[in-house]
Design an enzyme around this catalytic site. Structure first.
Site, PDB file in Angstrom:
ATOM      1  CB  THR A  55      -6.681   2.142  -4.820  1.00 23.28           C
ATOM      2  OG1 THR A  55      -5.885   0.969  -4.645  1.00 23.28           O
ATOM      3  CG2 THR A  55      -8.007   1.953  -4.120  1.00 23.28           C
TER       4      THR A  55
ATOM      5  CB  SER B 105      -0.883  -0.013   1.259  1.00 24.94           C
ATOM      6  OG  SER B 105      -1.528   1.228   1.436  1.00 24.94           O
TER       7      SER B 105
ATOM      8  CE  LYS C  48      -7.532  -3.303  -3.911  1.00 28.52           C
ATOM      9  NZ  LYS C  48      -8.163  -2.620  -2.824  1.00 28.52           N
TER      10      LYS C  48
HETATM   11  C1  LIG Z   1      -7.470  -2.687   7.178  1.00 29.78           C
HETATM   12  C2  LIG Z   1      -7.545  -2.597   5.692  1.00 29.78           C
HETATM   13  C3  LIG Z   1      -6.789  -1.641   5.036  1.00 29.78           C
HETATM   14  C4  LIG Z   1      -6.819  -1.558   3.644  1.00 29.78           C
HETATM   15  N1  LIG Z   1      -6.013  -0.667   3.003  1.00 29.78           N
HETATM   16  C5  LIG Z   1      -5.995  -0.627   1.655  1.00 29.78           C
HETATM   17  C6  LIG Z   1      -5.077   0.202   0.981  1.00 29.78           C
HETATM   18  O1  LIG Z   1      -4.238   0.851   1.587  1.00 29.78           O
HETATM   19  N2  LIG Z   1      -5.156   0.250  -0.363  1.00 29.78           N
HETATM   20  C7  LIG Z   1      -6.067  -0.476  -1.083  1.00 29.78           C
HETATM   21  O2  LIG Z   1      -6.115  -0.373  -2.306  1.00 29.78           O
HETATM   22  N3  LIG Z   1      -6.911  -1.310  -0.454  1.00 29.78           N
HETATM   23  C8  LIG Z   1      -6.893  -1.410   0.892  1.00 29.78           C
HETATM   24  N4  LIG Z   1      -7.726  -2.282   1.524  1.00 29.78           N
HETATM   25  C9  LIG Z   1      -8.599  -3.167   0.724  1.00 29.78           C
HETATM   26  C10 LIG Z   1      -7.888  -4.478   0.367  1.00 29.78           C
HETATM   27  O3  LIG Z   1      -6.892  -4.266  -0.590  1.00 29.78           O
HETATM   28  C11 LIG Z   1      -8.863  -5.508  -0.193  1.00 29.78           C
HETATM   29  O4  LIG Z   1      -9.554  -4.934  -1.275  1.00 29.78           O
HETATM   30  C12 LIG Z   1      -9.857  -5.993   0.864  1.00 29.78           C
HETATM   31  O5  LIG Z   1      -9.203  -6.233   2.078  1.00 29.78           O
HETATM   32  C13 LIG Z   1     -10.548  -7.264   0.406  1.00 29.78           C
HETATM   33  O6  LIG Z   1     -11.575  -7.599   1.298  1.00 29.78           O
HETATM   34  P1  LIG Z   1     -11.427  -8.734   2.426  1.00 29.78           P
HETATM   35  O7  LIG Z   1     -10.332  -8.311   3.346  1.00 29.78           O
HETATM   36  O8  LIG Z   1     -12.739  -8.723   3.145  1.00 29.78           O
HETATM   37  O9  LIG Z   1     -11.161 -10.019   1.722  1.00 29.78           O
HETATM   38  C14 LIG Z   1      -7.669  -2.416   2.907  1.00 29.78           C
HETATM   39  C15 LIG Z   1      -8.409  -3.393   3.590  1.00 29.78           C
HETATM   40  C16 LIG Z   1      -8.336  -3.509   4.961  1.00 29.78           C
HETATM   41  C17 LIG Z   1      -9.092  -4.597   5.635  1.00 29.78           C
END
Ligand SMILES: Cc1cc2nc3c(=O)[nH]c(=O)nc-3n(C[C@H](O)[C@H](O)[C@H](O)COP(=O)(O)O)c2cc1C
Length: 366
Positions: free
Chosen positions: A157, A107, A238
């Site tokens: 993203t 990230s 994304k």
């Molecule tokens: C705590 C947390 C932080 C996240 N931070 C980012 C991020 O910095 N950038 C991003 O594109 N997606 C981020 N996401 C989304 C994840 O990349 C991913 O799409 C998501 O976790 C998928 O869902 P799931 O964890 O329920 O399987 C984050 C998700 C969580 C749980």
């Protein structure tokens, strides 16, 4: 270490600092989309085939000219750094990537700068996820740094230029970035530092406020040519869930589509990400489609592959593995997912990726 996801989650949520629990486990609005992401997999079944037993299975995939030993990748998780007991979860994730061959999508929001994270990838390729700031020079600087550090693709993203309505975070008042956490990529960046009167370490509050001002750029299609021009590395977008968006992004020159609804953390639209995948895959044609949101078991991985995902992203499960046992915890979670997927392929007569086609998936009534 627990084997079942439900036990892993429960144990990790006890282990994580309470300030992080809501941020990591919580989602948008009443969290129905987040829950639907997971339960939608239960409405998909797979019909087994017999007399096709094979002692060897091949889970490897091809992505942007790279042969990867597994179809998994670790989705970008800002604050993954804080989920580790030593506070360096980004580096731990990179080490787990090196150990397993499962790529990490790092990230923009990390505890350790992207260069330090990349130093631990070993032979496994790593991808950099860009949150596009309003300042284009800063965006360009991040991409340039990622290229120099050896990242193999840039993932932009699109669904998080502003944070969604997250009642749990509003209630706890604990938003890690607004306390200056996980902003090291910004604080170590010459362009970002040039926007400050004092170095970040001398005035953390001012630096954090400056971050909040420039964090998210509301991108439109007009910005795509500029994004494309930033790098010659494979570019992925994304958050794509609509087939028309997939088509238009591909026309605009992206190399990969990343179908995801951010794990239901951003917009509570109600449709599970896996239910949007087939149309996106169809629209994408030969362009690779990465998928995440709601994957909790090895069988979920198989279902996403069968519905056309080129690679499948693991989100919260690896954060929970990390919270419990650092690098070993992530490796454990990934190995469990892969072992389950592998055994499932063995027993059901699908020895290779090519055997996983949409027709093996049946929607379960009710
Ligand atoms: C705590 C947390 C932080 C996240 N931070 C980012 C991020 O910095 N950038 C991003 O594109 N997606 C981020 N996401 C989304 C994840 O990349 C991913 O799409 C998501 O976790 C998928 O869902 P799931 O964890 O329920 O399987 C984050 C998700 C969580 C749980």
């Amino acid at each position: 270490m627990p084997i079942r996801y439900e036990e892993l989650e429960a144990k990790a949520l006890e282990a994580l600092p309470h300030t992080l629990v809501d941020y990591v486990a919580g989602g948008c609005g009443n969290e129905r989309t987040q829950d639907a992401n997971v339960s939608a997999f239960d409405r998909l079944g797979i019909v087994p085939r017999m007399f096709r037993a094979s002692r060897e299975r091949d889970l490897s995939i091809e992505l942007f000219g790279m042969r990867l030993p597994t179809p998994l990748f670790m989705s970008p998780i800002g604050v993954i750094g804080l989920c580790a007991q030593d506070g360096h979860g980004d580096v731990a994730t990179a080490k787990a990537a090196s150990r397993t061959g499962v790529p990490m999508v790092a990230s923009t929001l990390t505890v350790d700068p992207l260069e330090d994270v990349a130093a631990h990838f070993g032979a496994t390729p790593g991808f950099f996820q860009l949150y596009t700031p309003t300042d284009r020079d800063l965006a360009e600087s991040f991409v340039r740094r990622a290229e120099i550090a050896g990242y193999k693709a840039i993932v932009v993203t699109l669904d998080t230029w502003v944070t969604g309505w997250r009642p749990r975070d509003l209630r706890s008042g604990h938003f890690p970035q607004l306390r200056g956490h996980c902003l090291e990529n910004y604080f170590s960046d010459e362009r970002f530092r040039s926007m400050l009167l004092k170095p970040p370490q001398d005035d953390l509050q001012a630096a954090t406020l400056q971050w909040a001002k420039i964090f998210g750029c509301p991108l439109t299609w007009d910005d795509l040519p500029w994004l494309r021009s930033l790098t010659k590395l494979p570019l992925l977008v994304k958050g794509i869930c609509h087939p028309e968006d997939a088509r238009r992004a591909i026309d605009g020159g992206v190399d990969g589509i990343y179908c995801s609804n951010h794990g239901g953390r951003q917009a509570n639209g109600g449709i599970a990400a896996i239910d949007m995948l087939p149309a996106v895959v169809k629209a994408a044609g030969k362009t690779p489609v990465l998928f995440d949101s709601g994957v909790r078991t090895g069988v979920d991985v198989i279902k996403a592959l069968a519905l056309g995902a080129t690679a499948v992203g693991i989100g919260r499960p690896y954060a929970y593995g990390l919270a419990l046992d650092g690098v070993e915890g992530i490796v454990h979670v990934l190995r469990c997912l892969l072992a389950e997927a592998d055994l499932f392929m063995a027993i059901n007569g699908f020895p290779t990726r090519a055997d996983l086609q949409p027709e093996i998936v049946q929607r379960i009534a009710g």
